[in-house]
Write a protein that holds these residues in place. Structure first.
Motif, PDB file in Angstrom:
ATOM      1  N   ASP A 126       0.817  -1.213   0.000  1.00  0.00           N
ATOM      2  CA  ASP A 126       0.000   0.000   0.000  1.00  0.00           C
ATOM      3  C   ASP A 126       0.851   1.265   0.000  1.00  0.00           C
ATOM      4  O   ASP A 126       0.587   2.226   0.717  1.00  0.00           O
ATOM      5  CB  ASP A 126      -0.956   0.016   1.200  1.00  0.00           C
ATOM      6  CG  ASP A 126      -2.070  -1.006   1.063  1.00  0.00           C
ATOM      7  OD1 ASP A 126      -2.240  -1.567  -0.044  1.00  0.00           O
ATOM      8  OD2 ASP A 126      -2.775  -1.248   2.052  1.00  0.00           O
ATOM      9  N   GLY A 127       1.910   1.241  -0.810  1.00  0.00           N
ATOM     10  CA  GLY A 127       2.734   2.435  -0.992  1.00  0.00           C
ATOM     11  C   GLY A 127       3.841   2.648   0.033  1.00  0.00           C
ATOM     12  O   GLY A 127       4.654   3.539  -0.115  1.00  0.00           O
ATOM     13  N   GLU A 128       3.907   1.819   1.082  1.00  0.00           N
ATOM     14  CA  GLU A 128       4.996   1.969   2.055  1.00  0.00           C
ATOM     15  C   GLU A 128       5.933   0.769   1.956  1.00  0.00           C
ATOM     16  O   GLU A 128       5.544  -0.300   1.482  1.00  0.00           O
ATOM     17  CB  GLU A 128       4.462   2.124   3.483  1.00  0.00           C
ATOM     18  CG  GLU A 128       3.738   0.930   4.042  1.00  0.00           C
ATOM     19  CD  GLU A 128       3.273   1.153   5.476  1.00  0.00           C
ATOM     20  OE1 GLU A 128       3.736   0.414   6.356  1.00  0.00           O
ATOM     21  OE2 GLU A 128       2.448   2.056   5.701  1.00  0.00           O
ATOM     22  N   ALA A 129       7.175   0.958   2.382  1.00  0.00           N
ATOM     23  CA  ALA A 129       8.159  -0.121   2.316  1.00  0.00           C
ATOM     24  C   ALA A 129       7.654  -1.346   3.086  1.00  0.00           C
ATOM     25  O   ALA A 129       7.147  -1.214   4.204  1.00  0.00           O
ATOM     26  CB  ALA A 129       9.491   0.347   2.889  1.00  0.00           C
ATOM     27  N   PHE A 130       7.779  -2.511   2.470  1.00  0.00           N
ATOM     28  CA  PHE A 130       7.340  -3.753   3.098  1.00  0.00           C
ATOM     29  C   PHE A 130       8.293  -4.110   4.230  1.00  0.00           C
ATOM     30  O   PHE A 130       9.496  -4.206   4.046  1.00  0.00           O
ATOM     31  CB  PHE A 130       7.308  -4.885   2.067  1.00  0.00           C
ATOM     32  CG  PHE A 130       6.728  -6.167   2.602  1.00  0.00           C
ATOM     33  CD1 PHE A 130       5.360  -6.380   2.566  1.00  0.00           C
ATOM     34  CD2 PHE A 130       7.543  -7.161   3.131  1.00  0.00           C
ATOM     35  CE1 PHE A 130       4.815  -7.572   3.055  1.00  0.00           C
ATOM     36  CE2 PHE A 130       7.005  -8.341   3.615  1.00  0.00           C
ATOM     37  CZ  PHE A 130       5.640  -8.545   3.577  1.00  0.00           C
ATOM     38  N   ASP A 131       7.744  -4.296   5.423  1.00  0.00           N
ATOM     39  CA  ASP A 131       8.508  -4.663   6.615  1.00  0.00           C
ATOM     40  C   ASP A 131       7.987  -6.021   7.076  1.00  0.00           C
ATOM     41  O   ASP A 131       6.901  -6.106   7.653  1.00  0.00           O
ATOM     42  CB  ASP A 131       8.313  -3.602   7.697  1.00  0.00           C
ATOM     43  CG  ASP A 131       9.107  -3.881   8.966  1.00  0.00           C
ATOM     44  OD1 ASP A 131      10.024  -4.734   8.939  1.00  0.00           O
ATOM     45  OD2 ASP A 131       8.802  -3.242   9.985  1.00  0.00           O
ATOM     46  N   PRO A 132       8.731  -7.106   6.819  1.00  0.00           N
ATOM     47  CA  PRO A 132       8.192  -8.441   7.112  1.00  0.00           C
ATOM     48  C   PRO A 132       8.142  -8.762   8.599  1.00  0.00           C
ATOM     49  O   PRO A 132       8.999  -8.342   9.379  1.00  0.00           O
ATOM     50  CB  PRO A 132       9.161  -9.375   6.398  1.00  0.00           C
ATOM     51  CG  PRO A 132      10.445  -8.628   6.338  1.00  0.00           C
ATOM     52  CD  PRO A 132      10.069  -7.169   6.234  1.00  0.00           C
TER      53      PRO A 132
END
Length: 166
Positions: A126-132
């Motif tokens: 959703d437009g923000e960096a993916f943080d797993p």
């Protein structure tokens, strides 16, 4: 005496069937990469998509930490489901299957090998960096449903639009 033997064997037969269902569920989950985790959030049912892999009978999930959905899952009993509906739509497998596993969800740190099995994480959510964030479910109950035959899409003519009666 024969009645007593059947009563003793009945739980074993149920356990054997359950073990077979669990094994089939894990095998089918290994055929797909994504599913949905179900839990409750603020006393309401909630579904979230997750990437999964299967290791040693456990379902390991990768989700985006930024959504915060993992907090609703941690320490609680969750259901995780996946199916092959997309494969069927693209002309894949001949039958439909759906799997659901239920168990307690906990956080874990994946090994290097597990990270490789997950594959590359998305760059953005959703437009923000993916943080797993990584979660583990050890299934306590599994269900498998399979449908075969009669799955081809029918081609039908569209009905003519109705004319308004005045």
């Amino acid at each position: 005496m024969a009645g007593d033997a059947r009563a003793v064997d009945a739980p074993r037969a149920v356990d054997d069937a359950r073990t077979a269902d669990d094994a089939r569920a894990i095998e089918l989950l290994g055929r797909t990469d994504y599913g949905r985790v179900a839990t409750s959030m603020r006393a309401l049912p909630f579904l979230a998509v997750a990437r999964h892999i299967v290791r040693e009978g456990q379902v390991l999930l990768r989700m985006h930490r930024g959504f915060g959905y993992h907090r609703a899952c941690l320490g609680g009993v969750v259901a995780y489901g996946a199916d092959n509906l997309a494969h069927l739509a693209s002309g894949g497998e001949a039958g439909l299957w759906s799997v659901q596993c239920v168990g307690v969800c906990e956080a874990f740190e994946p090994t290097t090998e597990e990270l490789e099995l997950f594959g590359p994480a998305p760059r953005f959510a959703d437009g923000e960096a993916f943080d797993p964030v990584y979660l583990r479910i050890e299934p306590q109950l599994s269900t498998v449903h399979e449908l075969e035959g009669g799955l081809a899409r029918r081609t039908t003519r569209r009905p003519e639009p109705r004319q308004r009666v005045r």
